[in-house]
Design an enzyme around this catalytic site. Structure first.
Site, PDB file in Angstrom:
ATOM      1  N   ASP A  93       0.935  -1.151  -0.057  1.00  0.00           N
ATOM      2  CA  ASP A  93      -0.234   0.003   0.133  1.00  0.00           C
ATOM      3  C   ASP A  93       1.053   1.078   0.102  1.00  0.00           C
ATOM      4  O   ASP A  93       2.119   1.175  -0.015  1.00  0.00           O
ATOM      5  CB  ASP A  93      -0.939  -0.004   1.237  1.00  0.00           C
ATOM      6  CG  ASP A  93      -0.083  -0.149   2.428  1.00  0.00           C
ATOM      7  OD1 ASP A  93       0.884   0.080   2.714  1.00  0.00           O
ATOM      8  OD2 ASP A  93      -0.877  -0.015   3.672  1.00  0.00           O
ATOM      9  N   ASP A 267      -7.900  -7.708   0.287  1.00  0.00           N
ATOM     10  CA  ASP A 267      -6.837  -7.728   1.419  1.00  0.00           C
ATOM     11  C   ASP A 267      -7.529  -7.710   2.669  1.00  0.00           C
ATOM     12  O   ASP A 267      -8.479  -6.726   2.485  1.00  0.00           O
ATOM     13  CB  ASP A 267      -5.745  -7.218   0.950  1.00  0.00           C
ATOM     14  CG  ASP A 267      -5.736  -5.643   1.574  1.00  0.00           C
ATOM     15  OD1 ASP A 267      -6.599  -5.037   0.929  1.00  0.00           O
ATOM     16  OD2 ASP A 267      -5.283  -5.344   2.611  1.00  0.00           O
ATOM     17  N   CYS A 305     -12.901 -29.046   6.086  1.00  0.00           N
ATOM     18  CA  CYS A 305     -11.856 -28.214   5.724  1.00  0.00           C
ATOM     19  C   CYS A 305     -10.484 -29.421   5.680  1.00  0.00           C
ATOM     20  O   CYS A 305     -10.382 -30.207   6.816  1.00  0.00           O
ATOM     21  CB  CYS A 305     -11.373 -27.200   6.825  1.00  0.00           C
ATOM     22  SG  CYS A 305      -9.642 -26.524   6.507  1.00  0.00           S
ATOM     23  N   CYS A 307      -7.362 -28.569   5.593  1.00  0.00           N
ATOM     24  CA  CYS A 307      -6.233 -27.787   5.693  1.00  0.00           C
ATOM     25  C   CYS A 307      -5.140 -28.536   6.991  1.00  0.00           C
ATOM     26  O   CYS A 307      -5.501 -29.490   7.599  1.00  0.00           O
ATOM     27  CB  CYS A 307      -6.466 -26.520   6.411  1.00  0.00           C
ATOM     28  SG  CYS A 307      -6.402 -26.243   8.188  1.00  0.00           S
ATOM     29  N   CYS A 310      -6.689 -28.649  10.203  1.00  0.00           N
ATOM     30  CA  CYS A 310      -7.630 -29.525  10.567  1.00  0.00           C
ATOM     31  C   CYS A 310      -7.524 -30.736  10.380  1.00  0.00           C
ATOM     32  O   CYS A 310      -8.200 -31.769  10.822  1.00  0.00           O
ATOM     33  CB  CYS A 310      -9.047 -29.022   9.636  1.00  0.00           C
ATOM     34  SG  CYS A 310      -9.568 -27.557  10.099  1.00  0.00           S
ATOM     35  N   HIS A 336      -5.163 -21.993   9.592  1.00  0.00           N
ATOM     36  CA  HIS A 336      -6.588 -22.313   9.025  1.00  0.00           C
ATOM     37  C   HIS A 336      -7.314 -21.128   8.549  1.00  0.00           C
ATOM     38  O   HIS A 336      -8.180 -21.298   7.382  1.00  0.00           O
ATOM     39  CB  HIS A 336      -7.389 -22.875  10.340  1.00  0.00           C
ATOM     40  CG  HIS A 336      -8.907 -23.317  10.073  1.00  0.00           C
ATOM     41  ND1 HIS A 336      -9.453 -23.979   9.205  1.00  0.00           N
ATOM     42  CD2 HIS A 336      -9.998 -22.202  10.335  1.00  0.00           C
ATOM     43  CE1 HIS A 336     -10.779 -23.840   9.060  1.00  0.00           C
ATOM     44  NE2 HIS A 336     -11.002 -22.767   9.507  1.00  0.00           N
TER      45      HIS A 336
HETATM   46 ZN   LIG Z   1      -8.848 -25.878   8.467  1.00  0.00          ZN
END
Ligand SMILES: [Zn+2]
Length: 378
Positions: A93, A267, A305, A307, A310, A336
């Site tokens: 920015d 963002d 999820c 990820c 998880c 996560h």
């Molecule tokens: Zn997750």
């Protein structure tokens, strides 16, 4: 041109755009969410982890890097990519937003803004030329024009003066930019909630032919229907062959609603900030992992999820770490939340490809609980 946009297709159901932005450090798919690494680090995450979760572009803050370590040190290191060991794309920015949000003692003049360092109290000055010089030293792929960020709500008269000053500053930014061959400078459309001013700002800035455009001055406290209304009349004012970036937006519902209105890039510090507080975004709404009811809950944060967090750790374990202020707990929650938003954008892109983003929105809002009266979601 350092930055080019490729429109792949438009969703027949909603008008959302599926595309690609090409930068000197690779291409990224859009709509895309950009994790925020304020001080040249996405707090608690390594660049390797960011890459593994699917981040393709990250954002860093000029104001903070200018104060520490100083853009000269980063330039000496070979630029921001080398300094922090991130090989994907980077956007910085302009510092404008921090000057207007962190510093209360400020004085706006045509030349620039006088203000005090929010840490030391030292007197500082930032102008379009200086913001360009700093970003040219930092070396991101995408840099932002120095603009005024008026508060919400602001009177029409104040906003009009501000929009006109921002246009004059944008011209000075273009003039001062030293590396257009390998850094793309985006202009920022301001104008608050006023349609005539958004129109004026878009007309001024598109005539200057920036390689991309941001919509600023949203997500500053206005209700979501105001944001959506402003997007409804602002995105059609922007050239379809350039990327569009909605600044400071990162709640799941707004990412979907912004995509539907033709935004390509987003963002926000929201996912990383709330993660350090133990709040998680899940496919069934928000989960506050500190709550006592999770003490013996050995399921993952989000059963839908896949990820790293998880697949390997339970709510009970993460609750224990977060309550004990263990760094590892914040790493797991941050991973996560970022994965959740990056994966949400993957699903948004898939839905655009299949012309069903409207249906996806309905299903997601239903499951997430956004449709419930008094839904308390971010
Ligand atoms: Zn997750």
């Amino acid at each position: 041109m350092a930055i080019t946009y490729e429109l792949i297709k438009t969703c027949k159901q909603t008008g959302a755009r599926l595309g690609k932005v090409h930068t000197p450090h690779g291409s990224f798919e859009t709509p895309m969410f950009m994790p925020v690494g304020t001080l040249a680090t996405v707090k608690t995450m390594s660049p390797e982890e960011l890459e593994r979760m699917g981040a393709q572009i990250i954002l860093s803050n000029t104001y903070h890097l200018w104060l520490r370590p100083g853009e000269d040190i980063i330039e000496e290191a070979g630029g921001l990519h080398k300094f922090m060991n991130w090989n994907g794309s980077i956007l910085t920015d302009s510092g404008g937003f921090q000057v207007f949000s962190l510093s209360d003692l400020r004085q706006i003049e045509e030349e620039g803004v006088h203000f005090r360092n929010h840490i030391s109290g030292e007197k500082l000055f930032l102008s379009p030329e200086k913001a360009m010089r700093i970003q040219n030293s930092l070396g991101p792929d995408i840099m932002m024009a120095f603009d005024e960020c008026p508060p919400y709500p602001a009177e029409h008269k104040y906003m009009k003066d501000s929009v006109e000053r921002t246009s004059r500053w944008a011209e000075r930014c273009l003039e001062a930019h030293q590396r257009p061959h390998d850094q793309g400078l985006f202009g920022i459309i301001q104008g608050g909630e006023y349609e005539d001013l958004r129109r004026q700002s878009a007309r001024d800035l598109t005539s200057m032919d920036f390689p991309g455009y941001a919509i600023g001055g949203l997500s500053v406290g206005e209700p979501k229907d105001v944001m959506n209304r402003v997007l409804d009349f602002t995105t059609p004012l922007l050239p379809s062959e350039k990327p569009r970036y909605l600044m400071g937006v990162g709640s799941p519902d707004s990412l979907i609603d912004g995509s539907i209105r033709g935004v390509d890039m987003f963002d926000c510090v929201l996912p990383t900030r709330i993660a350090r507080n133990g709040t998680l975004m899940t496919s069934e709404g928000r989960l506050v992992v500190r709550n006592a009811k999770f003490a013996r809950d050995f399921r993952p944060i989000d059963e839908n999820c896949d990820c790293h967090t998880c697949r390997n750790y339970s709510r009970a374990y993460i609750r224990h770490l977060v309550k004990s202020n263990e760094t590892f707990g914040f790493r797991l929650t941050t991973y996560h939340n970022l994965y959740f938003l990056l994966n949400l954008m993957r699903q948004v892109r898939e839905a655009i490809r299949e012309d069903r983003l409207g249906d996806f929105r309905e299903e997601f809002f239903e499951q997430y609980g956004f449709n419930k009266p008094n839904a308390k979601n971010f």
